[in-house]
Write a protein that holds these residues in place. Structure first.
Motif, PDB file in Angstrom:
ATOM      1  N   MET A   1       5.054  -1.728  33.385  1.00  0.00           N
ATOM      2  CA  MET A   1       4.843  -1.599  31.227  1.00  0.00           C
ATOM      3  C   MET A   1       5.316   0.121  31.029  1.00  0.00           C
ATOM      4  N   SER A   2       6.271  -0.822  31.018  1.00  0.00           N
ATOM      5  CA  SER A   2       7.290   0.958  29.721  1.00  0.00           C
ATOM      6  C   SER A   2       6.022   1.844  28.956  1.00  0.00           C
ATOM      7  N   HIS A   3       5.617   3.661  29.082  1.00  0.00           N
ATOM      8  CA  HIS A   3       4.690   4.311  28.161  1.00  0.00           C
ATOM      9  C   HIS A   3       5.090   2.920  26.487  1.00  0.00           C
ATOM     10  N   THR A   4       6.479   3.300  26.094  1.00  0.00           N
ATOM     11  CA  THR A   4       6.662   3.510  25.007  1.00  0.00           C
ATOM     12  C   THR A   4       6.227   1.574  24.160  1.00  0.00           C
ATOM     13  N   VAL A   5       5.690   0.717  25.547  1.00  0.00           N
ATOM     14  CA  VAL A   5       5.664  -0.400  25.334  1.00  0.00           C
ATOM     15  C   VAL A   5       3.962  -0.064  24.940  1.00  0.00           C
ATOM     16  N   HIS A   6       3.241   0.334  25.960  1.00  0.00           N
ATOM     17  CA  HIS A   6       2.011   1.004  25.945  1.00  0.00           C
ATOM     18  C   HIS A   6       1.293   1.280  24.508  1.00  0.00           C
ATOM     19  N   ASP A   7       2.310   1.809  24.725  1.00  0.00           N
ATOM     20  CA  ASP A   7       1.529   2.953  23.215  1.00  0.00           C
ATOM     21  C   ASP A   7       2.518   2.495  21.905  1.00  0.00           C
ATOM     22  N   GLN A   8       2.764   1.075  21.876  1.00  0.00           N
ATOM     23  CA  GLN A   8       3.724   0.530  20.706  1.00  0.00           C
ATOM     24  C   GLN A   8       3.284   1.157  19.387  1.00  0.00           C
ATOM     25  N   LYS A   9       1.763   0.367  19.243  1.00  0.00           N
ATOM     26  CA  LYS A   9       1.272   0.556  17.928  1.00  0.00           C
ATOM     27  C   LYS A   9       1.257   1.894  17.337  1.00  0.00           C
ATOM     28  N   ALA A  10       0.609   3.060  18.065  1.00  0.00           N
ATOM     29  CA  ALA A  10       0.607   4.321  17.983  1.00  0.00           C
ATOM     30  C   ALA A  10       2.134   4.734  17.501  1.00  0.00           C
ATOM     31  N   LEU A  11       2.858   4.054  18.034  1.00  0.00           N
ATOM     32  CA  LEU A  11       4.380   4.787  17.905  1.00  0.00           C
ATOM     33  C   LEU A  11       5.318   4.452  16.645  1.00  0.00           C
ATOM     34  N   LEU A  12       4.440   3.306  15.978  1.00  0.00           N
ATOM     35  CA  LEU A  12       5.139   2.758  15.416  1.00  0.00           C
ATOM     36  C   LEU A  12       4.264   2.449  14.180  1.00  0.00           C
ATOM     37  N   THR A  13       3.375   3.744  14.358  1.00  0.00           N
ATOM     38  CA  THR A  13       2.625   3.787  13.261  1.00  0.00           C
ATOM     39  C   THR A  13       2.976   5.278  12.724  1.00  0.00           C
ATOM     40  N   ARG A  14       3.638   6.095  13.562  1.00  0.00           N
ATOM     41  CA  ARG A  14       3.898   6.812  13.504  1.00  0.00           C
ATOM     42  C   ARG A  14       5.103   7.197  12.462  1.00  0.00           C
ATOM     43  N   VAL A  15       6.102   6.268  13.109  1.00  0.00           N
ATOM     44  CA  VAL A  15       7.485   6.208  12.861  1.00  0.00           C
ATOM     45  C   VAL A  15       7.686   5.534  11.082  1.00  0.00           C
ATOM     46  N   ARG A  16       6.867   4.580  10.761  1.00  0.00           N
ATOM     47  CA  ARG A  16       5.952   4.662  10.256  1.00  0.00           C
ATOM     48  C   ARG A  16       5.895   5.246   8.814  1.00  0.00           C
ATOM     49  N   ARG A  17       5.382   6.051  10.164  1.00  0.00           N
ATOM     50  CA  ARG A  17       4.570   6.904   8.337  1.00  0.00           C
ATOM     51  C   ARG A  17       6.348   7.892   8.047  1.00  0.00           C
ATOM     52  N   ILE A  18       6.710   8.170   8.891  1.00  0.00           N
ATOM     53  CA  ILE A  18       8.281   8.672   8.590  1.00  0.00           C
ATOM     54  C   ILE A  18       8.658   8.821   7.923  1.00  0.00           C
ATOM     55  N   ALA A  19       8.785   7.394   7.882  1.00  0.00           N
ATOM     56  CA  ALA A  19       9.966   6.175   7.056  1.00  0.00           C
ATOM     57  C   ALA A  19       9.080   6.528   5.250  1.00  0.00           C
ATOM     58  N   GLY A  20       7.969   6.260   5.527  1.00  0.00           N
ATOM     59  CA  GLY A  20       6.981   6.451   4.266  1.00  0.00           C
ATOM     60  C   GLY A  20       7.735   7.878   4.022  1.00  0.00           C
ATOM     61  N   GLN A  21       7.408   9.098   3.778  1.00  0.00           N
ATOM     62  CA  GLN A  21       7.779  10.254   3.639  1.00  0.00           C
ATOM     63  C   GLN A  21       9.620  10.339   3.709  1.00  0.00           C
ATOM     64  N   ALA A  22       9.844   9.628   4.464  1.00  0.00           N
ATOM     65  CA  ALA A  22      11.815   9.704   4.020  1.00  0.00           C
ATOM     66  C   ALA A  22      11.923   8.780   2.862  1.00  0.00           C
ATOM     67  N   ALA A  23      10.968   7.835   2.025  1.00  0.00           N
ATOM     68  CA  ALA A  23      11.021   7.511   0.665  1.00  0.00           C
ATOM     69  C   ALA A  23      10.475   8.060  -0.059  1.00  0.00           C
ATOM     70  N   ALA A  24       9.617   9.152   0.251  1.00  0.00           N
ATOM     71  CA  ALA A  24       9.527   9.985  -0.726  1.00  0.00           C
ATOM     72  C   ALA A  24      10.136  11.279  -1.501  1.00  0.00           C
ATOM     73  N   LEU A  25      10.820  11.336   0.301  1.00  0.00           N
ATOM     74  CA  LEU A  25      11.709  12.928  -0.304  1.00  0.00           C
ATOM     75  C   LEU A  25      13.261  11.989  -0.893  1.00  0.00           C
ATOM     76  N   GLU A  26      13.064  10.504  -0.475  1.00  0.00           N
ATOM     77  CA  GLU A  26      14.169   9.939  -1.942  1.00  0.00           C
ATOM     78  C   GLU A  26      14.422   9.947  -3.083  1.00  0.00           C
ATOM     79  N   LYS A  27      13.195   9.754  -3.623  1.00  0.00           N
ATOM     80  CA  LYS A  27      12.246   9.550  -4.858  1.00  0.00           C
ATOM     81  C   LYS A  27      12.150  10.629  -5.388  1.00  0.00           C
ATOM     82  N   ALA A  28      11.780  11.806  -4.777  1.00  0.00           N
ATOM     83  CA  ALA A  28      11.444  13.099  -5.332  1.00  0.00           C
ATOM     84  C   ALA A  28      13.032  13.523  -5.753  1.00  0.00           C
ATOM     85  N   LEU A  29      14.341  13.429  -4.363  1.00  0.00           N
ATOM     86  CA  LEU A  29      15.907  14.059  -5.191  1.00  0.00           C
ATOM     87  C   LEU A  29      16.421  12.973  -5.955  1.00  0.00           C
ATOM     88  N   GLU A  30      15.824  11.633  -6.177  1.00  0.00           N
ATOM     89  CA  GLU A  30      16.506  10.741  -7.371  1.00  0.00           C
ATOM     90  C   GLU A  30      15.409  11.457  -8.436  1.00  0.00           C
TER      91      GLU A  30
END
Length: 91
Positions: free
Chosen positions: A1-30
């Protein structure tokens, strides 16, 4: 099993946090937020991406380069993959 599949939940949590930060940045700029707040948000996003990269890279090195059953040719190919990604990432 690939490590990205094994760690999928933690990785997706990080990616979603980054997406939230990017959305906050966009809002701050707007909204015309202070440049210090914008810079702080950019730094936070960069730190989060660096953490994600480190986690995935560590898993890749451990699983592929550290695999006991990997042939010397497989190790060399994986080394080249890692070096190519690092060169691109560090530009």
């Amino acid at each position: 099993m690939s490590h990205t599949v094994h760690d999928q939940k933690a990785l997706l949590t990080r990616v979603r946090r980054i997406a939230g930060q990017a959305a906050a940045l966009e809002k701050a700029l707007e909204q015309g937020s202070e440049c210090s707040a914008v810079l702080q948000q950019i730094a936070a996003i960069r730190g989060a991406v660096n953490g994600l990269m480190a986690q995935v890279l560590e898993g890749h090195v451990r699983e592929h380069l550290g695999a006991e059953n990997a042939t010397p040719q497989q190790r060399q190919e994986d080394i080249e993959v890692v070096l190519t990604v690092l060169r691109s990432y560090l530009k």
